[in-house]
Write an enzyme that holds these catalytic residues in place. Structure first.
Site, PDB file in Angstrom:
ATOM      1  CE  LYS A 163     -45.193 -29.564  -8.344  1.00  0.00           C
ATOM      2  NZ  LYS A 163     -45.691 -30.860  -7.891  1.00  0.00           N
ATOM      3  CG  ASP A 191     -48.954 -31.559  -9.540  1.00  0.00           C
ATOM      4  OD1 ASP A 191     -50.039 -31.894  -9.023  1.00  0.00           O
ATOM      5  OD2 ASP A 191     -47.858 -32.029  -9.172  1.00  0.00           O
ATOM      6  CD  GLU A 217     -48.553 -34.692 -11.479  1.00  0.00           C
ATOM      7  OE1 GLU A 217     -47.874 -35.419 -10.716  1.00  0.00           O
ATOM      8  OE2 GLU A 217     -48.037 -33.914 -12.314  1.00  0.00           O
ATOM      9  CG  ASP A 242     -47.920 -37.567  -7.994  1.00  0.00           C
ATOM     10  OD1 ASP A 242     -47.376 -38.632  -7.647  1.00  0.00           O
ATOM     11  OD2 ASP A 242     -47.341 -36.479  -7.902  1.00  0.00           O
ATOM     12  CE  LYS A 266     -44.040 -37.746  -8.321  1.00  0.00           C
ATOM     13  NZ  LYS A 266     -44.426 -36.700  -7.341  1.00  0.00           N
TER      14      LYS A 266
END
Length: 356
Positions: A163, A191, A217, A242, A266
């Site tokens: 991240k 991400d 991402e 995302d 998701k």
């Protein structure tokens, strides 16, 4: 068979290791569980993992939606008609509560699998029987990031998602140092959680070129899809949406303008397995690759995401690690993980039972 009762309850679970992303630090997760009881004694189970930033929901709003909109339309209905029931619920307003809708969707499909005596991943298509998952490392100082990466490798994982999004310079350093520590064979994903603009994204990709990251991402803010497309067109790394992808309509907009190479589906964003299957079909038609992701959610929710991933060929990537650090998950064990590979339960439906 008829649904005789609908029950929902929240549960707060602490995280063994709190983590930070570009917009928030997480120390605990509240999931809302849903149970559908039937006249035959079979029980369907579902899970909602609301997130104000991502799905626009809170545990309280999920509970209210399940009580006010779902319960009166489910009780007395045939659970073996999930598509009809889910359409009825969406028209009644549950489409505005995707995590709540996902919980009902899971519970209905769990009942279908149990009634058929088959694991849900087989009923939905059964393309594969296992899938490798990445494991996430939140924003940490460089050396702590490296140490955490080594820890995950010691536990058998060979795909790491790092991240970032707060500092391009530190993000570059973290990725390069992790690559040096883990060697060339480990897959690295990054991400940014909406933390970059165009210049930052370009600088990051150039800075980590030697590390060979697998994908980037959601580098840019979720509502600036044109900017996301500019990043995609300018970098040699695959770019994945995302937060910019919630609904089937969002997927269509991204595909129509060729704004990304990949999408992260998701269940909590999409509204459950049924909607996720539609998004996956659209992505396949548009030649976009698909990863199944998750929130901080019980192994019950992970089992549903896994069933979706195993059912379809187009879902080639998984980031289903949201259950690993939850303390007190009542459905721990609903999925099995070995050397970073996820395996479904052999039991019917989602393969989960409520303890005690």
């Amino acid at each position: 068979m008829k649904i005789t009762a609908v029950e929902a309850w929240p549960l707060e679970m602490r995280l063994a290791e709190p983590y930070t992303v570009a917009y928030e630090t997480f120390e605990a997760a509240v999931n809302v569980f849903c149970r559908l009881e039937t006249s035959t004694g079979l029980t369907g189970l579902g899970c909602a993992a609301p997130d104000q930033e991502v799905t626009g929901e809170t545990p309280a709003s999920v509970l209210a939606a399940l009580d006010d909109q779902a319960r009166p339309r489910l009780e007395g209905s045939d659970p073996l008609r999930p598509v009809m029931l889910l359409e009825r619920l969406k028209k009644a307003g549950l489409a505005a509560h995707p995590a709540a809708l996902a919980a009902v969707d899971m519970a209905l499909w769990d009942l279908v699998g149990k009634a058929a005596g088959q694991p849900l991943w087989k009923l939905l298509g059964g393309f594969r029987s296992r899938i490798k998952t990445s494991v996430t490392i939140g924003i940490l100082p460089v050396q702590e990031t490296v140490d955490r990466a080594r820890d995950w490798l010691d536990r058998g994982f060979r795909c790491l998602k790092i991240k970032g999004g707060l500092s391009v310079e530190e993000d570059i350093q973290r990725v390069l140092m992790v690559r040096e520590a883990v060697g060339p064979s480990v897959e690295l994903r990054f991400d940014a959680n909406q933390g970059y603009g165009l210049e930052d994204a370009l600088a990051f990709v150039a800075g980590v070129r030697a590390a060979g990251i697998e994908l980037l991402e959601q580098p840019t803010p979720k509502d600036r899809t044109a900017l996301l497309g500019r990043v995609t067109g300018a970098v040699p790394v695959r770019v994945m949406a995302d937060e910019s992808l919630l609904s089937l309509r969002d997927a269509f907009r991204l595909a129509r303008r060729d704004l990304v190479d990949m999408v992260n589906i998701k269940l909590m964003k999409a509204g459950g397995i049924s909607e996720a299957l539609k998004v996956a079909s659209l992505a396949e038609a548009a030649r976009m690759e698909v990863m199944v992701g998750c929130m901080d959610e019980s192994a019950l929710g992970i089992a549903a995401g896994l069933a979706f991933a195993l059912a379809r060929r187009v879902v080639g990537y998984a980031d289903l690690d949201g259950h690993l650090d939850l303390i007190g998950d009542p459905f721990a064990g609903a999925v099995r993980i070995r050397e970073g590979v996820l395996f479904p339960s052999p039991k019917p439906g989602l393969g989960a039972d409520l303890p005690g």
